[in-house]
Design a protein around this motif. Structure first.
Motif, PDB file in Angstrom:
ATOM      1  N   GLN A   1       0.841  -1.200   0.000  1.00 20.22           N
ATOM      2  CA  GLN A   1       0.000   0.000   0.000  1.00 20.22           C
ATOM      3  C   GLN A   1       0.881   1.256   0.000  1.00 20.22           C
ATOM      4  O   GLN A   1       0.576   2.246  -0.664  1.00 20.22           O
TER       5      GLN A   1
ATOM      6  N   LYS B   1      -1.881   0.899  -6.915  1.00 16.54           N
ATOM      7  CA  LYS B   1      -3.051   0.060  -6.659  1.00 16.54           C
ATOM      8  C   LYS B   1      -3.414  -0.827  -7.843  1.00 16.54           C
ATOM      9  O   LYS B   1      -4.023  -1.880  -7.681  1.00 16.54           O
TER      10      LYS B   1
ATOM     11  N   ILE C   1      -2.062  -9.399   2.861  1.00 14.31           N
ATOM     12  CA  ILE C   1      -3.081  -9.474   1.810  1.00 14.31           C
ATOM     13  C   ILE C   1      -4.463  -9.190   2.395  1.00 14.31           C
ATOM     14  O   ILE C   1      -5.253  -8.423   1.833  1.00 14.31           O
TER      15      ILE C   1
ATOM     16  N   GLY D   1      -4.927  -5.498   3.362  1.00 16.97           N
ATOM     17  CA  GLY D   1      -4.801  -4.526   2.286  1.00 16.97           C
ATOM     18  C   GLY D   1      -3.457  -3.819   2.263  1.00 16.97           C
ATOM     19  O   GLY D   1      -3.209  -2.966   1.403  1.00 16.97           O
TER      20      GLY D   1
ATOM     21  N   ARG E   1      -0.945  -5.906  -1.933  1.00 13.82           N
ATOM     22  CA  ARG E   1      -1.989  -6.082  -2.946  1.00 13.82           C
ATOM     23  C   ARG E   1      -1.421  -6.793  -4.179  1.00 13.82           C
ATOM     24  O   ARG E   1      -0.359  -6.417  -4.691  1.00 13.82           O
TER      25      ARG E   1
END
Length: 346
Positions: free
Chosen positions: A140, A145, A222, A225, A228
């Motif tokens: 993150q 993303k 995972i 978050g 990813r």
């Protein structure tokens, strides 16, 4: 020959087969009784290779005649090349040492990497617990993303690797060339557990290796978050990752598609094989091949694997042997392109 003669002939053949089979079993039981089978893992503790091997070792002995004990040893270095070279050149070919190192090292040898002092056609191959489904995972904190974010990044994304010949290193290099993704390799980690820790500390942005390994070992990241899955590097989508795009979607040339096709072989089906040294008696190789497949079908192992989120889709030893031999038949043009990308520059 009369029907009675044919019947008697078949009875004799079956009888001889049973006698020979029981003789092989008796010799194997006599040899393995009271012995220890050693599993040599080429990567550090806590990673996917180590996790699979320790689970297999816990159940392996009961499927080998004589029920030997088992131990696991981590022999790290050069992306498991230290372990591969050890199994090929130094380990005794007696059926008591089993290596688990990354299969693409055979491709490195095919392409001319002289540090790979081995020949993939001469190992005794026991099999593979599951083919790898390659993915790239970014944190993150990286700010990436989606693949589109990655393409648009104003800086190269730092990807952790172990050493040339490993999925962690070769696959990012291949998709960088095939797709044009901005990637900076940071190599030298002793295993994927170290890459994971480096990513979590912000030292790098992430890494590329098997979903089968990431799922159990990076589960918290995972699920939260913090990590990813951004892209799948194989040709077919993993059933659990239908929402994650395939690299092939972004391949714009035939050369790009060919490079991604290579990823699907040595970095997929052949990624985590188990091997024994060249020259091991054929009889013992066959005993260990049978024990390996029986171990992976063991109900207790299956239950343990399910609990640990480890996928089990075994590929047998003879199949692995054929696929490894096929790497020696790559087209000359393909070899030259691969050399440019994955063989270390002097």
């Amino acid at each position: 020959m009369s029907k009675k003669g044919i019947y008697l002939h078949l009875v004799v053949i079956i009888g001889l087969a049973l006698i020979l089979g029981s003789s092989v079993l008796a010799r194997a039981e006599e040899f393995y009784q009271g012995k220890t089978v050693r599993f040599v893992v080429g990567f550090s503790p806590g990673g996917g290779f180590d996790t699979y091997t320790r689970m297999i070792a816990r159940h392996f002995g009961k499927h080998v005649p004589g029920n030997p004990t088992t131990v696991v040893e981590n022999k790290t270095g050069a992306g498991s090349l230290v372990a591969a070279n050890y199994i090929y050149n130094q380990a005794e070919p007696d059926g008591l040492t089993i290596g688990n190192w990354i299969g693409p090292l055979v491709l490195q040898q095919v392409l001319g990497n002289k540090a790979a002092k081995l020949d993939g056609r001469k190992f005794g191959w026991l099999g593979v617990p599951t083919p790898d489904s390659g993915v790239c995972v970014l944190t993150q904190a990286s700010g990436i993303k989606t693949v589109e974010d990655w393409f648009a990044s104003k800086r190269p994304i730092k990807i952790g690797g172990t050493a040339p010949g490993s999925t962690t290193d070769d696959v990012p290099k291949l998709i960088k060339v095939a797709l044009g993704l901005p990637i900076q390799m940071v190599e030298g980690y002793s295993g994927t557990s170290k890459i994971r820790l480096a990513a979590e500390s912000g030292e790098i942005d992430g890494g590329c290796w098997a979903w089968e390994s990431i799922k159990p070992t990076w589960a918290k990241g995972i699920e939260s978050g913090q990590a990813r899955v951004v892209i799948q590097t194989m040709l077919q989508s993993h059933p659990e990752l239908k929402h994650v795009p395939l690299a092939s979607k972004y391949a714009k040339t035939e050369e790009a598609r060919e490079l991604l096709n290579v990823v699907n072989g040595p970095y997929g089906v052949l990624a985590r094989p188990y091997s024994i040294p060249p020259g091991t008696p054929k009889e013992r190789l066959e005993v260990l091949q049978k024990a390996f497949m029986e171990t992976l079908k063991d109900s207790e192992l299956q239950a343990e694997a399910k609990k640990a989120k480890l996928e089990i889709k075994p590929v047998d030893g003879p199949t692995v042997a054929k696929l490894m031999a096929d790497l020696y038949n790559l087209k000359a043009a393909t070899k030259e392109k691969l050399k440019e990308i994955v063989i270390p520059k002097k």
